[in-house]
Design an enzyme around this catalytic site. Structure first.
Site, short mmCIF file in Angstrom:
data_model
loop_
_atom_site.label_atom_id
_atom_site.label_comp_id
_atom_site.label_asym_id
_atom_site.label_seq_id
_atom_site.Cartn_x
_atom_site.Cartn_y
_atom_site.Cartn_z
N ASN A 157 0.84 -1.20 0.00
CA ASN A 157 0.00 0.00 0.00
C ASN A 157 0.88 1.24 0.00
OD1 ASN A 157 -0.41 1.94 2.49
ND2 ASN A 157 0.13 -0.08 3.35
N PHE A 161 -1.19 8.23 4.38
CA PHE A 161 -1.91 8.88 5.48
C PHE A 161 -3.17 9.61 4.99
CE2 PHE A 161 1.78 9.44 8.78
CZ PHE A 161 1.71 8.09 9.05
N SER A 225 5.93 5.00 8.83
CA SER A 225 5.29 4.72 7.54
C SER A 225 6.24 5.12 6.41
CB SER A 225 3.99 5.51 7.41
OG SER A 225 3.50 5.43 6.08
N ASN A 227 5.34 5.85 3.44
CA ASN A 227 4.59 6.55 2.40
C ASN A 227 4.43 8.05 2.63
OD1 ASN A 227 4.04 4.08 1.01
ND2 ASN A 227 2.52 3.60 2.57
N THR A 228 5.06 8.57 3.69
CA THR A 228 5.08 10.01 3.94
C THR A 228 6.53 10.47 3.92
OG1 THR A 228 3.07 9.94 5.29
CG2 THR A 228 4.54 11.82 5.61
N LYS A 265 5.79 3.33 17.20
CA LYS A 265 5.75 2.32 16.15
C LYS A 265 6.96 2.49 15.24
CE LYS A 265 2.63 -0.05 12.98
NZ LYS A 265 1.22 -0.18 12.55
N ASN A 296 6.13 -1.76 11.49
CA ASN A 296 5.33 -1.24 10.39
C ASN A 296 5.62 -2.05 9.13
OD1 ASN A 296 3.72 0.61 8.83
ND2 ASN A 296 4.31 2.25 10.25
#
Length: 410
Positions: A157, A161, A225, A227-228, A265, A296
């Site tokens: 994915n 966010f 994460s 993705n940021t 996390k 994660n």
């Protein structure tokens, strides 16, 4: 009267196709009834062999995710069967709270808190976590951004966010918590993230703390994460210390009677020195960290992946991350000397998977990607299998198994 005429009168001629239509109706009703029962009782085989393959064939990854959250919010969860069964040996006490079981829902499923009450009350989980929630609503990355790796039982994915923002999610959390029954509901947490364009990230986490600290059992600082842009750099020791000190000060200012726990996390892609630095920080009481979630999604791509989606950008979760995350749990338990609770997350599809992480040092575990391949009944399956494994190995209680692999070596 003529006998044949009598028969015609008593048994009039059926219209064309009547028998066929009746047969179809009877069959359809039977199939619908059977399906309803299987869904109601949470049949593991039915979900894995029938429901989920149909979903994979006709619904894309993100749409199926959205519909799963809606189904949960409407209470369309297994109401009987293994999901609802609890086991005395799985009860555990942590953070001054008794958990029905150590199996939890990871962040990422119910991002915006749309199904809090149903998940907390009827799913069979011991803890649930919503988010990640950002201060300002943001759409996340462009679609497509969710990819199934069917041959590998994985998911990639790159949501980025996507969030309704703290205002709308806060309203849902307040509404759910107003009718909360702690002894019957799961332990509840909110995962906090930063907005994509925010330069000073600690301000975004402070906003999250201010909104949710009075209304949850724990808060999660998501700094891992992939993705940021720039988020994972906050795992560096100096940046992490600044963030944690800032969050602790913000939390102290609330002077709450029931202070939520604070979890960090982390990513599974850290090198040894980075893990050592994080371990030193989280066991230092002045930073106020109560637990760490390990881990994660990963940016790594194991060589054995078969799916044509394996090259998509984003975080990989599911079965391919199982060993990576378990090894990360093992290392963090060793580096912290078991001084801080670990929540193991990544690739949990069975009781054996959960048991591996618990023996490696996790006190609790979380799952999410397993829903993609086995649906909601996977919760009951994991609890049942975990209880069986504890008995097999002579453990009377789940707490006895936490970190067992380390004691075995010693």
């Amino acid at each position: 009267m003529n006998q044949n005429a009598d028969r015609k009168y008593i048994y009039p001629k059926l219209p064309p196709g009547a028998i066929s239509k009746s047969t179809v109706i009877v069959l359809a009703t039977g199939i619908a009834g059977y399906t309803a029962l299987e869904l109601l009782y949470g049949s593991e085989t039915f979900y894995k062999k029938a429901v989920m393959p149909m979903v994979h064939k006709f619904v894309d990854g993100e749409d199926s995710h959205r519909w799963a959250v809606r189904a949960a919010s409407w209470g369309l969860l297994p109401r009987f069967g293994w999901n609802r069964k609890e086991y005395p040996e799985l009860k555990c006490e942590l953070f001054g709270r008794e958990f029905k079981n150590p199996i939890g829902l990871a962040a990422g499923f119910d991002k915006d808190g749309q199904a809090i009450t149903q998940l907390a009350k009827n799913s069979g989980f011991g803890l649930i976590e919503i988010g990640s929630v950002t201060p300002i609503p943001q759409p996340g990355n462009n679609r497509p951004r969710v990819f199934r790796l069917l041959e590998d039982e994985g998911v990639i994915n790159r949501y980025g966010f996507n969030s309704d923002g703290v205002g709308r999610v806060h309203q849902r959390v307040r509404s759910a918590r107003d009718s909360w029954v702690p002894e019957d509901y799961a332990y509840f947490g909110v995962n906090l993230g930063k907005n994509k364009l925010t330069e000073d990230a600690k301000l975004d986490y402070e906003i999250g703390v201010n909104y949710f600290a009075p209304h949850c059992d724990y808060l999660v600082l998501n700094v891992s994460s992939p993705n940021t842009p720039g988020l994972r750099s906050m795992q560096k020791k100096s940046d992490l210390e600044k963030l944690l000190a800032y969050v602790k000060e913000a939390l102290d200012m609330h002077k709450l009677e029931k202070r939520p726990q604070v979890f960090l996390k982390i990513a599974p892609d850290l090198i040894e020195t980075e893990m050592k630095d994080i371990a030193q920080v989280v066991i230092n009481k002045k930073f106020g960290v109560d637990g760490i979630i390990v881990s994660n999604t990963t940016i790594a791509r194991p060589d054995y992946l078969k799916s044509e989606n394996k090259s998509e950008t984003g975080g990989l979760s599911g079965a391919p991350v199982r060993e990576i995350s378990t090894e990360c749990v093992r290392k963090m338990y060793r580096l912290t000397n078991g001084q801080i609770p670990i929540i193991g997350c990544g690739g949990i599809f069975s009781g054996e998977d959960a048991y591996e992480k618990i023996r490696a040092g996790a006190s609790l575990v979380q799952l999410y990607s397993a829903f993609v391949y086995e649906g909601f009944p996977v919760i009951g399956k994991i609890k049942r299998e975990l209880a069986e494994l504890l008995k097999r190995d002579g453990f009377n209680h789940i707490s006895e198994a936490v970190g067992a692999d380390h004691r075995k070596k010693n």
